[in-house]
Design an enzyme around this catalytic site. Structure first.
Site, PDB file in Angstrom:
ATOM      1  N   SER A   7       0.833  -1.204   0.000  1.00 50.82           N
ATOM      2  CA  SER A   7       0.000   0.000   0.000  1.00 50.82           C
ATOM      3  C   SER A   7       0.870   1.257   0.000  1.00 50.82           C
ATOM      4  O   SER A   7       2.056   1.181   0.304  1.00 50.82           O
ATOM      5  CB  SER A   7      -0.860   0.034   1.265  1.00 50.82           C
ATOM      6  N   GLY A   8       0.247   2.380  -0.299  1.00 49.79           N
ATOM      7  CA  GLY A   8       0.974   3.647  -0.242  1.00 49.79           C
ATOM      8  C   GLY A   8       1.135   4.262  -1.617  1.00 49.79           C
ATOM      9  O   GLY A   8       0.487   3.857  -2.589  1.00 49.79           O
TER      10      GLY A   8
ATOM     11  N   GLU B  58      -0.540  -5.869   5.400  1.00 49.97           N
ATOM     12  CA  GLU B  58       0.792  -5.871   4.777  1.00 49.97           C
ATOM     13  C   GLU B  58       1.683  -6.922   5.432  1.00 49.97           C
ATOM     14  O   GLU B  58       2.422  -7.636   4.765  1.00 49.97           O
ATOM     15  CB  GLU B  58       1.444  -4.499   4.918  1.00 49.97           C
TER      16      GLU B  58
ATOM     17  N   ASP C 130       6.383  -3.873  -1.561  1.00 45.70           N
ATOM     18  CA  ASP C 130       5.715  -2.909  -0.681  1.00 45.70           C
ATOM     19  C   ASP C 130       6.609  -1.687  -0.473  1.00 45.70           C
ATOM     20  O   ASP C 130       7.813  -1.733  -0.773  1.00 45.70           O
ATOM     21  CB  ASP C 130       5.386  -3.567   0.676  1.00 45.70           C
TER      22      ASP C 130
ATOM     23  N   ALA D 111       7.800   1.645   2.325  1.00 48.89           N
ATOM     24  CA  ALA D 111       8.139   1.783   3.742  1.00 48.89           C
ATOM     25  C   ALA D 111       8.247   3.262   4.076  1.00 48.89           C
ATOM     26  O   ALA D 111       8.475   4.098   3.204  1.00 48.89           O
ATOM     27  CB  ALA D 111       9.460   1.091   4.050  1.00 48.89           C
ATOM     28  N   ASP D 112       8.084   3.570   5.352  1.00 48.63           N
ATOM     29  CA  ASP D 112       8.237   4.953   5.798  1.00 48.63           C
ATOM     30  C   ASP D 112       9.682   5.249   6.174  1.00 48.63           C
ATOM     31  O   ASP D 112      10.153   6.370   6.010  1.00 48.63           O
ATOM     32  CB  ASP D 112       7.297   5.213   6.983  1.00 48.63           C
TER      33      ASP D 112
ATOM     34  N   LYS E 173      14.154   7.592   2.630  1.00 47.00           N
ATOM     35  CA  LYS E 173      13.688   6.644   3.651  1.00 47.00           C
ATOM     36  C   LYS E 173      14.822   5.910   4.351  1.00 47.00           C
ATOM     37  O   LYS E 173      14.623   5.375   5.435  1.00 47.00           O
ATOM     38  CB  LYS E 173      12.769   5.604   2.998  1.00 47.00           C
TER      39      LYS E 173
ATOM     40  N   THR F 148       4.275   4.741  -3.242  1.00 47.40           N
ATOM     41  CA  THR F 148       5.347   4.148  -4.054  1.00 47.40           C
ATOM     42  C   THR F 148       4.857   2.907  -4.795  1.00 47.40           C
ATOM     43  O   THR F 148       5.274   2.634  -5.933  1.00 47.40           O
ATOM     44  CB  THR F 148       6.548   3.783  -3.143  1.00 47.40           C
TER      45      THR F 148
HETATM   46  O1  LIG Z   1       0.494   2.439   5.620  1.00 47.35           O
HETATM   47  C1  LIG Z   1       1.081   2.500   4.582  1.00 47.35           C
HETATM   48  C2  LIG Z   1       2.143   1.584   4.144  1.00 47.35           C
HETATM   49  O2  LIG Z   1       2.835   0.950   5.170  1.00 47.35           O
HETATM   50  C3  LIG Z   1       3.080   2.231   3.132  1.00 47.35           C
HETATM   51  O3  LIG Z   1       3.734   1.190   2.483  1.00 47.35           O
HETATM   52  C4  LIG Z   1       4.111   3.171   3.743  1.00 47.35           C
HETATM   53  O4  LIG Z   1       3.467   4.151   4.525  1.00 47.35           O
HETATM   54  C5  LIG Z   1       4.944   3.851   2.655  1.00 47.35           C
HETATM   55  O5  LIG Z   1       4.116   4.656   1.886  1.00 47.35           O
HETATM   56  P1  LIG Z   1       4.646   5.594   0.717  1.00 47.35           P
HETATM   57  O6  LIG Z   1       5.129   4.709  -0.380  1.00 47.35           O
HETATM   58  O7  LIG Z   1       3.462   6.401   0.341  1.00 47.35           O
HETATM   59  O8  LIG Z   1       5.748   6.433   1.290  1.00 47.35           O
END
Ligand SMILES: O=C[C@H](O)[C@H](O)[C@H](O)COP(=O)(O)O
Length: 285
Positions: A32-33, A112, A90, A92-93, A130, A35
């Site tokens: 999710s997210g 996840e 996936d 990550a933050d 990150k 990326t």
């Molecule tokens: O809750 C969201 C998920 O863990 C995302 O994979 C994480 O927050 C990274 O999201 P983004 O790719 O938007 O930085």
């Protein structure tokens, strides 16, 4: 969000998919997210027939993404009992030098983790912002999914573990109610001091040096060179896996947004996965 960051996300996604998408997978996990959007885009751009591949979503957004891309979505609970996913992609933050991750910034973490733990390979796709030597360097807190009825007692327990100001994430609704996850649970964001890595733990238990490797940014308050504490929360200093386990054991916690340690079938059935990695991604976690 700047154009440069979006380009970095896309570049990491293209590289991750190009280097890791298996030749003939049966099940592929999709995280999710923001990326992961580029990951799905990169999968669709492969010169490979993916029409028979079952893509396993990790939440509502992820499922929509799969369907909008014209790919086949299969819910986690309809995967045959004996099957494992060939791979899972996936975001990550934050990611540390041991390839531990903080996840859940977008309120997705429980599904996840279910999907990651059932996958032979976990590819974490992340832009350069990150990557930090330690978790909680740039990202401020650990997201934790909790049962609404237990939220207040979880907040108390988190303070006891050393989190100075754990708080319920707001839902940005007119009535000010907390945000709800795909499971209808709440998210608590719990700040802690920067987390030690497993290598800090090893070095503190074999050495009397007072200087943590790569300067963890924690004060020299005795926890760093006390082999008995080993990042178990003494003076608020935690090592990644110890903190994840401590939070997970609080009654009312569904899942913790720390992805660390083993994954894949060996983890699922009690063995072990080795970690490996490359810039812009982490795998085999
Ligand atoms: O809750 C969201 C998920 O863990 C995302 O994979 C994480 O927050 C990274 O999201 P983004 O790719 O938007 O930085």
């Amino acid at each position: 969000m700047s154009h440069g960051i979006e380009e970095s996300k896309r570049a990491a996604a293209v590289q991750a998919v190009r280097e890791n998408f298996p030749p003939d997978p049966r099940f592929v996990g999709i995280g999710s997210g923001t990326t992961i959007v580029y990951v799905v885009e990169a999968i669709n751009a492969l010169e490979q027939d993916v029409s028979r591949v079952c893509f396993v979503p990790t939440g509502h957004q992820s499922r929509q993404l799969i369907l909008d891309a014209g790919l086949k979505a299969v819910q986690f609970d309809s995967i045959p009992e004996e099957a494992v996913l060939d791979i899972c992609f996936d975001g990550a933050d934050e990611v540390d030098e041991d390839l531990n991750c903080i996840k859940g910034g977008g309120a997705c973490l429980f599904q996840e983790k279910l999907v990651a733990m059932r996958s032979k390979k976990f590819i974490c796709v992340a832009d350069q912002r990150k990557l930090q030597s330690r978790l909680l360097t740039s990202w401020p807190s650990i997201p934790i999914e909790v049962a609404p009825i237990a939220a207040r007692q979880v907040l108390v327990r988190l303070r006891e573990l050393g989190s100075p100001s754990p708080h319920l994430r707001e839902g940005h609704t007119p009535n000010g109610s907390p945000l709800k996850t795909d499971q209808d649970f709440f998210i608590i964001d719990a700040p802690f001091p920067r987390l030690l890595t497993s290598s800090d733990r090893k070095s503190t238990s074999t050495s009397t040096s007072t200087t943590p490797r790569h300067n963890a940014g924690v004060s020299n308050n005795g926890a760093d060179n006390d082999s008995r504490s080993e990042g178990r929360g003494k003076d608020g200093i935690w090592e990644v896996e110890h903190l994840a386990n401590a939070i997970k054991s609080i009654e009312g916690v569904l899942e913790v947004g720390i992805f660390s340690g083993r994954t894949g079938p060996e983890a699922f059935w009690g063995g072990g996965w080795e970690r490996d990695g490359a810039e812009g991604e982490s795998q085999g976690r």
